[in-house]
Structure formats: structure tokens, C-alpha cells
Design a protein around this motif. Structure first.
Motif, PDB file in Angstrom:
ATOM      1  N   ARG A 249     -33.016  24.158 -19.881  1.00 11.43           N
ATOM      2  CA  ARG A 249     -32.802  23.559 -21.193  1.00 11.43           C
ATOM      3  C   ARG A 249     -33.896  22.530 -21.503  1.00 11.43           C
ATOM      4  O   ARG A 249     -34.475  22.529 -22.599  1.00 11.43           O
ATOM      5  CB  ARG A 249     -31.433  22.880 -21.259  1.00 11.43           C
ATOM      6  N   GLU A 250     -34.203  21.710 -20.511  1.00 15.92           N
ATOM      7  CA  GLU A 250     -35.223  20.676 -20.743  1.00 15.92           C
ATOM      8  C   GLU A 250     -36.604  21.309 -20.933  1.00 15.92           C
ATOM      9  O   GLU A 250     -37.398  20.866 -21.762  1.00 15.92           O
ATOM     10  CB  GLU A 250     -35.234  19.695 -19.563  1.00 15.92           C
ATOM     11  N   ARG A 251     -36.858  22.357 -20.167  1.00 18.41           N
ATOM     12  CA  ARG A 251     -38.177  22.984 -20.282  1.00 18.41           C
ATOM     13  C   ARG A 251     -38.323  23.746 -21.604  1.00 18.41           C
ATOM     14  O   ARG A 251     -39.387  23.782 -22.203  1.00 18.41           O
ATOM     15  CB  ARG A 251     -38.401  23.927 -19.095  1.00 18.41           C
ATOM     16  N   LEU A 252     -37.234  24.356 -22.052  1.00 20.77           N
ATOM     17  CA  LEU A 252     -37.309  25.139 -23.288  1.00 20.77           C
ATOM     18  C   LEU A 252     -37.329  24.270 -24.541  1.00 20.77           C
ATOM     19  O   LEU A 252     -37.566  24.777 -25.640  1.00 20.77           O
ATOM     20  CB  LEU A 252     -36.109  26.099 -23.377  1.00 20.77           C
ATOM     21  N   ALA A 253     -37.057  22.984 -24.360  1.00 15.84           N
ATOM     22  CA  ALA A 253     -36.997  22.110 -25.531  1.00 15.84           C
ATOM     23  C   ALA A 253     -38.274  22.225 -26.365  1.00 15.84           C
ATOM     24  O   ALA A 253     -38.251  22.086 -27.590  1.00 15.84           O
ATOM     25  CB  ALA A 253     -36.771  20.672 -25.087  1.00 15.84           C
ATOM     26  N   VAL A 254     -39.381  22.548 -25.691  1.00 13.46           N
ATOM     27  CA  VAL A 254     -40.655  22.644 -26.388  1.00 13.46           C
ATOM     28  C   VAL A 254     -40.618  23.723 -27.481  1.00 13.46           C
ATOM     29  O   VAL A 254     -41.226  23.591 -28.537  1.00 13.46           O
ATOM     30  CB  VAL A 254     -41.810  22.901 -25.392  1.00 13.46           C
ATOM     31  N   HIS A 255     -39.872  24.805 -27.191  1.00 16.03           N
ATOM     32  CA  HIS A 255     -39.755  25.871 -28.194  1.00 16.03           C
ATOM     33  C   HIS A 255     -39.180  25.346 -29.501  1.00 16.03           C
ATOM     34  O   HIS A 255     -39.463  25.858 -30.567  1.00 16.03           O
ATOM     35  CB  HIS A 255     -38.814  26.976 -27.692  1.00 16.03           C
ATOM     36  N   LEU A 256     -38.301  24.387 -29.365  1.00 21.26           N
ATOM     37  CA  LEU A 256     -37.585  23.927 -30.541  1.00 21.26           C
ATOM     38  C   LEU A 256     -38.317  22.796 -31.250  1.00 21.26           C
ATOM     39  O   LEU A 256     -37.947  22.393 -32.343  1.00 21.26           O
ATOM     40  CB  LEU A 256     -36.170  23.487 -30.144  1.00 21.26           C
ATOM     41  N   GLU A 257     -39.366  22.298 -30.598  1.00 27.26           N
ATOM     42  CA  GLU A 257     -40.136  21.223 -31.232  1.00 27.26           C
ATOM     43  C   GLU A 257     -41.243  21.777 -32.119  1.00 27.26           C
ATOM     44  O   GLU A 257     -41.616  21.176 -33.110  1.00 27.26           O
ATOM     45  CB  GLU A 257     -40.765  20.322 -30.154  1.00 27.26           C
ATOM     46  N   VAL A 258     -41.767  22.933 -31.726  1.00 25.32           N
ATOM     47  CA  VAL A 258     -42.852  23.521 -32.503  1.00 25.32           C
ATOM     48  C   VAL A 258     -42.236  24.430 -33.566  1.00 25.32           C
ATOM     49  O   VAL A 258     -41.546  25.392 -33.247  1.00 25.32           O
ATOM     50  CB  VAL A 258     -43.776  24.350 -31.584  1.00 25.32           C
ATOM     51  N   GLU A 259     -42.478  24.123 -34.826  1.00 26.31           N
ATOM     52  CA  GLU A 259     -41.757  24.823 -35.892  1.00 26.31           C
ATOM     53  C   GLU A 259     -42.010  26.332 -35.859  1.00 26.31           C
ATOM     54  O   GLU A 259     -41.121  27.137 -36.081  1.00 26.31           O
ATOM     55  CB  GLU A 259     -42.138  24.237 -37.257  1.00 26.31           C
ATOM     56  N   GLU A 260     -43.242  26.696 -35.516  1.00 25.32           N
ATOM     57  CA  GLU A 260     -43.614  28.114 -35.472  1.00 25.32           C
ATOM     58  C   GLU A 260     -42.698  28.885 -34.502  1.00 25.32           C
ATOM     59  O   GLU A 260     -42.355  30.030 -34.731  1.00 25.32           O
ATOM     60  CB  GLU A 260     -45.074  28.216 -35.022  1.00 25.32           C
TER      61      GLU A 260
END
Lengths: 474, 547
Positions: B414-425
Motif C-alpha cells: 500500500r505504501e509503495r503503490l501510493a505513488v500511483h495515486l499521486e501522479v494524475e496520469e
């Protein structure tokens, strides 16, 4: 009661596993030995291995297709094409050699270093781009490089046209036992298409490949015997099938009609094969029955035996060339997006290309392993002497992948290598770097011309081209 | 396993368990206060599609024509998925030349095995002497076999052609049996065996003719060729009326072969073939065995069989049910007592184990993961695409899809995937998939339960389309209760049964079937019957013949 029996059968895992092991049942046992209809082997032997052979021999009809496009090395030996594909690209900074040029002017890069024994027979091309919209990760590069067209966004994931191996098979495959042979060194379908909506899956089982190429119907040069009457009977059956299909096509809409046309093509290829076996089996000097696989090629501790499978399939494909079983192969070591767990790797290949940090040492190591296997495949082709050279010398092998840098799905700087000169068509021991953004299509045109196809243009939309890659042509 | 079997079918003979009864296209017992779905909407019939037999249909057909002893080469051309289904791919993809070659050699292999086995031979050949030429015997044999293999009577010219081939082969090879082998192989190489020629062009009623309907019914409900009773019904004209059709559908759903049909439908829908090539690093996943994929597949299919045939239960129980069928391997992986010493036994999964339904099974958890780790994205995509029939686009090709490596600040997925949700693309799609997949993070890449990852406690809570869930147990219920779940099942069944894409059918018609399905409690048997009697299944428009 039968309901119980059924569910029981399905429930027993052992049965299920047994079902997976390919059941290799051939045609009913034969009492007849195949006959050698046309014996030229002794002739070839007697005449030695010089170019003079061509002068002393009448042309072998079997070595030219009806349109006469396929030419033969020294007028005797067929020219072949192979696609050797691996998935997930390379690391450009470790792939690109420092220098361009020929011979000693250039040296292999880190990732190419396993190819050292074959450097003198390579034409490395860097910098080519797929001129297609990069809309599908891995899909666009595969379609772009192999079909010179975009990956379609329909439900079937179709192409605009056939892949380069099947384009060439249509050009030169018409007189060999098999029009082409498509294999994979891992569990994948491959990326070969015989038409826009016709995928041609790869054979993944070395045993099935052996049975196909060197099984019941294989005729080794020098074998004597009478023609198996079942060959003619099978042709009679297929004649009826052609009639049934053609009649059925008259009741169908355009889409289904085209699908049955592909089926018909398959029937015609069997008919062609049976006719050659009956009337004029190939009889090349270097041909001998390949050794049957003996090992178990299943995963060991979760790891695919990529080296062992690549080796045995390369040996079978090389001998298939030498025996004129086929003049075209496509071999997929791995597929685009392959997640094979390579020796020494801590995760699947594709997973690593995206998620390994830093300079991606594991991805680098896997690419190097792929090149070790390419080297092995090329050495196997080069180990079979033929005429004044080797089978590799009389072939053009395109080694390629669907992306450059996999992490970003780049299709701007594709990895492409031609091995073998196709009887002197290609320069050897050369690194050519194209200008940035140059289309990869001219390379595909060169490859078609190298096997004797008179092709004027190739590709779709922005990827269409009318020129060949003259810089690597001799 | 043996103990389980009588249970499985105990309820099958209970008439109350039959779907629908006499109310052919009415709602099943709709609870009070539910809107009845009313009359079937009038829609344009779809154009027919030419379906190739799938590999399992081919194997089942050979079994039913010749006997279980006959082995079909396992290397027939693999089926291809279109719209997520082999059943649709069979109607839309071409076979390769190598695939045709495999059909040819499989036909001779099958015919050879039959003629070499006196018991199998005598079951289909009408004469005893296997040596002397006997055209009449060849004709009788091929006529009867052809009717079953081609799912319709052969016309005179077709039969003559087969008899001629047998006679020629008898003459060249010296014995009648050797010759007949070629006649039988011819039947199996013909497009009339390999393709389902259901075109509706031999009747002018806008309805498939009786033999075409028999074929459609048997492949949909049994995954194989019609039996004699169904062929008789076709010949008698019984299938030309909805009443006659319903009678056969009821009979077929009450027949053991319906197990094959349901197995084929769900193995296809749930992508169970992915278990054939399960690749996991056994040093990371210590419960990984070569047999895990096969065990998991059987677990899933036994559970579905029990749900459908024993319970006549709700499809939604597939995702929220606690009844499980486990062998020792799976019990060890799931850390529950093995319910049987050998084979599969029945178990009841308790909430404290955190695991229930298909989403708690290795069949879902293992293929939708990586070789050495889980994949919240893959699991989320599966739920969206397969269970809810939503489409998730490919990522942009030039996206940097790297997720951060494990470090002190990002230990869990979950913590590692957070990046997916930060980048709008990335976020527009990953917001749809990752929160679902993260709900299953308590299951590792093979499906073993875990509470922490890299020393950090796993948080499996989240939200699915506005409904919050606390963990995988709750998420199973949330997906089961999702408003799009029943409609997706219906859509999948219709596409599987017809080979037509829902886009080619009427949305109103699919909605009508779905309303009946949900009104009646989402019973799978009822739905299969409803689809088999649907105008989408029985009606056909004229094809525009290509010239």
C-alpha cells in the motif's frame, strides 16, 4: 453413476497433470518405408563443396518457388530466414557499443559481449525506431517492429498485416515441407501473425517440435523405400475438405469467410507437404535426422529451463534448415511482457524491468543471459557445414525485441541484430547506427530482399517505406 | 471426495430445485415488492457467427463419439480469448496453419485408436468382418457417426464422398478397417465437425433450425455434442417451439453433463487456465508446489458445482460463501485442518480465518500476482474486468511504471503503490484498481494468509465504488453486493452461449435477463435456463453472404 465417474476423474489432480503432458500420438503405424524419390545427394558429394557445383547440376525445381523469387546460394542451396526474439528489450546505455564501423573499428558492448564468438558474422543495427503510435505498452513495439504497422485496438488485438517471418514465409516457404516453423523457448504464444486477424501460435514443447520435424514422415537423405500409400489417401481426404470449406464459405459473411480462408491455407500447406514427400523429398547434403530430446523441460524450483529449451529447439530448427524441412523459423525465447524467472534473478523479468531500482543490475544480467542464448543458437546454426560455408552463412537471422528500454516501453531505439549474411547479401562484423528516429522498416525490406523477394515497399502509415537499409547491405 | 459425492447430487432430483418450472420466460419466484420484468423486449436478432470447437469441446466430442479411452492430443491449437472469453474467441479468431495440421493429425490418431480397439470399433461399426471391402457397412457406420459428429444428418453427396474415401483406402491398404479409418478421420477433419455451422439460413422463420438449436444447447449447457435424445427432438421438430425447447433444457440441466457445461463456463470466465502455467519462486512462497495450480482449479470448480447443482444457490455466494472444498495441499496453504485424508473434502471457513469465496482462493490470488510478490493492480483489474465487466485501459505506453522499492518509509505494498495515486496520469486508472487489490493484501502471491509485510502491519481496508470495507472478508461481500455483479454474470453467460458480443445484442435484452436473475435470487441454474430460451440464443438474422 456416470456423473460420479466424471467428477471423480476431474477431481483427481494426477489425471489433470497427465492431461497436460502432451500426448504424442502419430498416424497409424506404418509398414512402409518412405522412398527417396530424387537422389541428388551422391551427386553433390561427388562434386565437392565449391561453387562449381552449380554449373554441374541441373536446377533443383524444389528449390525455387513458382514465382521464382527464392534464389539459391551458388544456385544449389536455399537461403533462409529466422526471427530470434526475446522479450522486454535491453538497457540502452549498456547495449550500445562505443564505436560504429566494420571489423576492428567496433567492439561489443557489455550486453552484447556474449556474442563475441559470432561477432564476425553479425550486423548490429542501433537507433532504429518503430514509426507507429506508442499506444499499447509492448504491443505497439511488437506490431511496429514485426509488422511495420500499428497494434490495433480492437477486441482481438489484431494487426494491420502479417509479421515479418510470415511475410517471408509467403515469399520463400512455398517449396519446403513446412512453410514456416514457429517455436517458443518459454510458455508463450509468440508474436507471429499470418494475416491481419490470424495469429500463429508458437510450439512450446520440444518433443512436439521433434515429432513434427523428424517424426514419422521425415525422410533422411539416402533412405530408400516405397512411397507410403497413406500420403496419397490423406491428400484425397484433404481434397474433400477443401470442397466442404469452399461450399461452406458460400453461406458466410465476409468475416467468417476470411477466417475459413485461413483454415483453407492450412489445408493447402498440408497438401503441399504431402506432395513433396510423395514426389520430391528434399535431399540436402548436410541433412541428418536430429537427435530426439531426452530431458524433462519443465520448471525446476519455479525457474523455467530457458537455456536447455533454447538449446534443444535451436538444434531442431538448425537441422530443419539443413534438411529443407523449412526455410523460415520464428523462435521466441520469451515473449513481450514475459515474467520468466531467470537463473539468478530475484523476480520475474518484466516485474524487474519496471520495479528494479538504480541501474537495474538484474535486468542487465537477464539481457546478457538472453544474448548468451542467442550466441548459442547462432553457433548451432554455424556448426552445420553446407556448401562453401555453414547453414548460418546461408541464412539471415533477425534477433530483436519489442522495446528498447522496457521500463518506459521505448520504441525509439530498438535492439536489432542480423546474424548470417544470407549468402553474402549482408555485410558482416559491422555496427551501423542510424540517425535518431530512423524507421526500422528499411531493415525489414533488406531482409526480404536478402532471401530473394522482389519487394518494393513495406509497412503501413508512417511506418511505410520503399527503401532498404543500404548501409548493412554488401 | 467419495463422501462428498452423494451430497452433491442429493438435491438434484428434487423437482423444487429445478429452475423456472412452467414459467418459461417469467421471473423466478420474485419476492414481494420487486418489479416483475414483464415481457421480453422485442429486439433485432444478431447475425450468426461461425464458432470453432474449443479444445475442451473437441475432447468432449471425441469422448462422446468414441469413448473415454480415446486420447486426444493435448497439443491442439490453444484457444484464444476475446472480450475475456475463449467462447467468444472461438467465434472471432482464425486457426493457424499449424492448428489445422494438428486437427489433421488428431483425427488420424483418434480414428486409429478407435479402429485398433475391438470394443470401441464394434460400438460404431455395423459389420464384424474387418478385412473384406463392404461399402454398405461403411455407409451405415459413417451415416450414424456423421449424424452425431456433424450434429445433423449428412446429405447423400456428403455420405457418398465419405464412403468413396473409405473404399479407396480399403483398396489401397488392403483391409476394410484400415480403409474405414480414413472415412472416420474425414468426418473429424471436416469443417462440419470442427466448426459449429449454426447459421439459421436453412429456415425462413428467423429462428435457428432444430439441429442448429440442438448443437447450440449442447455446447452451451454440456460443452459437447448433442446426445441421441436431443438429435431426435431436433428431427421431430420439438425444438421449433419454445415449449419443446424448454423441455430439453430442463432435461439437459438435470443431466450429469451439465457439470461439464458449468465447469467450462466458469473456467473460461474466471481464467482458470492461468493456473496451468503458474510460476512462483518457491524460495519466496514456500507452499508453492507444481500441483498447486491443478488443486486450486479443482477447488474452485467443485465449489461452483456444489453451489449450482447441490444448493441451486445464488451466484453471489461464489464471492461471499463460506463453504469450501479442499485437499491437503490447499488446507496446508490456507492453514486450516485438512477435511479429507485423500482428495477433496468439504470445509466451512470461519470469519477469523479472513478467507471466503473465490477471492479467498489460490485460483484468484496466485495467478493475479507476480512471481515473487503480490499485485494489487492485477487483482483489482481482475475484479473490475471479469466480475464487474468494466474496462480498464492500458497504461500510457511511456509511463514510468516503477513502484518504489521497499524502504523504511514504504514497507507495505500500500505504501509503495501510493505513488500511483499521486501522479494524475496514473491515478485515473489506479484509483479504480489498486484500492480493490489492496483489500486482498493479507494474502500473499500464492494465497497464504499474512498479517504483516516487511515487519509492517498490513492495512487491508478500503472502499469500492462508495462502499467501505475493512478487509478481504468484507470485500468479498462488498463485491457480491455490487450492483453490477449480477449483470456482468448474465452478460458473460450470453456472450459465452452465443459467441456474439453484447454490443451486437440489445442492452435492453441483457437488462431484462438481469432483472429476472436478480428478482429470483441470482440462481445460476435459473439463469442458464433463461439464457438458453432467450431470443438472443434462438433467433437469428440473415447473414449478408460475402461474394
Amino acid at each position: 453413476m456416470s456423473r460420479f465417474k466424471n467428477i471423480l476423474n476431474d477431481a483427481i489432480v494426477g489425471n489433470w497433470l497427465r492431461g497436460r503432458a502432451a500426448e504424442r500420438v502419430g498416424l497409424p503405424a506404418a509398414d512402409w518405408r518412405p522412398r527417396q524419390a530424387l537422389s541428388r545427394r551422391a551427386l553433390l558429394r561427388g562434386l565437392g563443396r565449391t561453387g562449381a557445383v552449380a554449373l554441374a547440376l541441373p536446377p533443383l525445381e524444389a528449390m525455387f518457388n513458382t514465382s521464382g523469387t527464392a534464389y539459391a546460394c551458388d544456385g544449389v542451396l536455399p537461403v533462409r530466414f529466422g526471427l530470434w526474439f526475446w522479450g522486454n528489450g535491453m538497457l540502452p546505455s549498456r547495449w550500445l557499443p562505443d564505436a560504429t564501423g566494420e571489423g576492428d573499428a567496433w567492439s561489443l558492448s557489455e550486453q552484447l559481449s556474449p556474442l563475441a564468438p559470432m561477432k564476425h558474422k553479425l550486423a548490429l543495427v542501433t537507433g532504429l525506431a518503430c514509426k507507429v503510435p506508442n499506444t499499447s505498452p509492448h504491443g505497439s513495439g511488437s506490431a511496429g517492429l514485426l509488422t511495420a504497422g500499428p497494434a490495433l485496438e480492437d477486441a482481438e488485438g489484431n494487426r494491420r498485416g502479417p509479421s515479418i517471418d510470415q511475410v517471408i514465409a509467403s515469399g520463400i516457404g512455398g517449396t519446403s515441407i513446412y512453410k514456416s516453423v514457429i517455436t517458443a523457448g518459454s510458455n508463450c504464444t509468440g508474436e507471429s501473425w499470418t494475416g491481419p486477424a490470424a495469429r500463429a501460435p508458437a510450439e512450446t514443447d520440444p518433443y512436439a517440435l521433434y515429432a513434427r520435424l523428424f517424426g514419422d514422415t521425415f525422410i533422411e537423405p539416402g533412405e530408400d523405400g516405397i512411397v507410403d500409400p497413406r500420403l496419397g489417401l490423406r491428400r484425397s481426404v484433404l481434397d474433400a475438405v477443401v470442397g466442404d470449406i469452399t461450399t461452406l464459405q458460400g453461406r458466410l459473411g465476409a468475416g467468417d469467410r476470411a477466417r475459413l480462408e485461413q483454415h483453407l491455407e492450412g489445408v493447402r500447406e498440408i497438401e503441399q507437404r504431402l506432395a513433396i514427400l510423395e514426389e520430391n523429398p528434399p535431399n540436402l547434403e548436410s541433412c541428418e535426422r536430429a537427435a530426439a530430446p531426452t530431458a524433462d523441460f519443465g520448471d525446476v524450483d519455479g525457474r523455467a529451463q530457458v537455456f536447455a529449451r533454447n538449446r534443444v529447439m535451436s538444434q531442431l530448427l538448425a537441422m530443419a534448415f539443413a534438411c529443407d524441412q523449412t526455410r523460415v523459423f520464428a523462435h521466441y525465447l520469451t515473449a513481450p511482457v514475459s515474467d520468466v524467472l531467470f537463473p539468478g534473478a530475484t523476480a520475474g523479468h518484466h516485474d524487474l524491468t519496471h520495479n528494479e531500482g538504480g541501474e537495474q543490475p538484474e535486468v542487465n544480467d537477464i539481457t546478457i543471459q538472453c544474448m548468451e542464448m542467442l550466441n548459442e543458437s547462432l553457433q548451432i546454426l554455424d556448426a552445420i557445414p553446407e556448401g562453401d560455408g555453414t547453414v548460418l552463412d546461408h541464412s539471415a537471422i533477425l534477433a530483436a525485441s519489442e522495446v528498447g528500454l522496457a521500463q518506459t516501453h521505448s520504441i525509439e531505439d530498438m535492439p536489432t541484430i542480423i546474424a548470417g549474411s544470407a549468402c553474402g547479401y549482408f555485410k558482416q562484423d559491422i555496427h551501423h547506427r542510424s540517425f535518431a528516429g530512423a524507421s526500422a522498416t528499411p531493415l525489414l525490406i533488406s531482409l526480404q530482399r536478402s532471401v530473394g523477394m522482389a519487394v518494393g515497399s513495406f509497412g503501413f502509415d508512417d511506418a511505410a517505406s520503399t527503401t532498404s537499409l543500404a548501409e548493412v547491405e554488401a | 471426495m467419495l463422501l462428498l459425492l452423494p451430497l452433491l447430487f442429493a438435491c438434484k432430483s428434487d423437482p423444487a430445485a429445478k429452475p423456472g418450472g412452467d414459467e418459461l420466460l417469467e421471473d423466478s419466484a420474485a419476492p414481494d415488492g420487486v418489479t416483475p420484468r414483464g415481457d421480453v423486449p422485442q429486439v433485432d436478432a444478431p447475425e450468426p457467427v461461425l464458432k470453432r470447437l474449443t479444445t475442451t469441446q473437441y475432447a468432449h466430442a471425441v469422448r462422446d463419439l468414441f469413448g473415454e479411452e480415446v486420447i486426444v492430443s493435448a497439443s491442439l491449437e490453444p484457444d484464444q480469448r476475446v472480450e475475456g472469453l475463449f467462447a467468444v474467441g472461438a467465434a472471432r479468431t482464425s486457426i493457424s496453419s499449424y492448428g489445422v495440421e494438428k486437427f489433421e493429425s488428431a483425427a488420424y490418431s483418434v480414428a486409429g485408436q478407435v479402429m485398433d480397439n475391438p470394443l470401441l470399433r464394434d460400438a460404431i461399426v455395423t459389420c464384424v468382418d474387418g478385412v473384406a471391402a463392404d461399402d454398405a457397412c461403411a455407409r451405415d457406420t459413417l451415416d450414424a457417426l456423421g449424424l452425431r459428429a456433424w450434429r445433423r444428418p449428412l446429405d447423400a453427396a456428403e455420405l457418398d464422398q465419405l464412403v468413396d474415401i473409405s473404399a479407396l483406402a480399403t483398396e489401397r491398404l488392403g483391409t476394410f478397417d484400415a480403409g474405414l479409418t480414413f472415412g472416420i478421420a474425414s468426418l473429424l477433419i471436416s469443417p462440419h465437425f470442427l466448426y459449429r455451422v449454426e447459421l439459421g439460413d436453412r429456415s425462413d422463420t428467423g429462428r435457428y433450425d432444430g439441429f442448429e438449436l440442438a448443437s447450440r444447447l449442447s455446447f452451451f449447457l454440456w460443452d459437447t455434442i448433442p446426445d441421441d435424445a436431443l438429435l431426435d427432438a431436433a428431427a421431430n421438430g420439438d425444438l421449433d417451439t419454445d415449449d419443446g425447447l424448454a423441455e430439453q433444457v430442463d432435461r439437459m440441466l438435470d443431466d450429469p453433463r451439465a457439470l461439464d457445461g458449468v465447469r467450462a463456463l466458469y473456467a473460461d470466465m474466471l481464467h482458470l487456465d492461468a493456473l496451468d502455467d503458474l510460476s512462483k519462486d518457491p524460495t519466496v512462497f514456500t507452499y508453492m508446489r507444481d500441483t498447486l495450480g491443478a488443486s486450486a482449479r479443482e477447488e474452485t470448480l467443485l465449489g461452483i458445482e456444489a453451489l449450482v447443482f447441490e444448493d441451486d444457490g445464488s451466484y453471489l455466494d461464489l464471492y461471499s460463501g463460506q463453504r469450501a472444498f479442499l485437499n491437503r495441499e490447499l488446507a496446508a496453504l490456507y492453514d486450516v485442518p485438512a477435511p479429507a485424508r485423500e482428495g477433496f473434502g468439504e470445509a466451512w471457513l470461519e470469519p477469523d480465518g479472513g478467507r471466503r469465496g473465490f477471492f479467498g482462493q489460490a485460483s484468484f490470488l496466485a495467478p493475479n500476482a507476480h512471481v515473487v510478490s503480490t499485485s494489487a493492480t492485477k487483482r483489482g483489474i481482475f475484479v473490475r474486468e471479469v466480475v464487474l465487466c468494466q474496462e480498464i485501459p492500458d497504461p500510457p505506453a511511456n509511463a514510468n511504471t516503477a513502484i518504489p522499492e521497499v524502504d523504511a518509509d514504504a514497507r507495505t505494498m500500500r505504501e509503495r503503490l501510493a505513488v500511483h495515486l499521486e501522479v494524475e496520469e496514473c491515478a485515473s486508472c489506479h484509483r479504480l484498481t489498486d484500492p480493490i487489490g489492496l483489500g486482498f493484501e493479507n494474502f500473499d502471491g500464492t494465497g497464504r494468509w499474512r498479517l504483516s509485510e516487511n515487519g509492517a502491519t498490513i492495512d487491508a481496508s478500503g472502499e469500492l465504488d462508495g462502499v467501505s470495507f475493512s478487509d478481504a472478508w468484507a470485500l468479498g461481500g462488498t463485491i457480491a453486493a455490487h450492483p453490477e455483479t449480477p449483470g456482468c454474470m448474465v452478460r458473460t453467460a450470453i456472450q459465452s452461449a452465443t459467441g456474439n458480443l453484447v454490443d451486437e445484442l440489445s442492452v435492453d435484452l441483457v437488462d431484462w435477463h438481469t432483472l429476472g436473475f436478480t428478482n429470483g435470487g441470482n440462481r445460476v441454474l435459473w439463469m442458464l435456463r433463461d439464457v438458453a430460451l432467450s431470443p438472443a440464443f434462438t433467433q437469428v438474422s440473415a447473414v449478408e453472404v460475402a461474394r
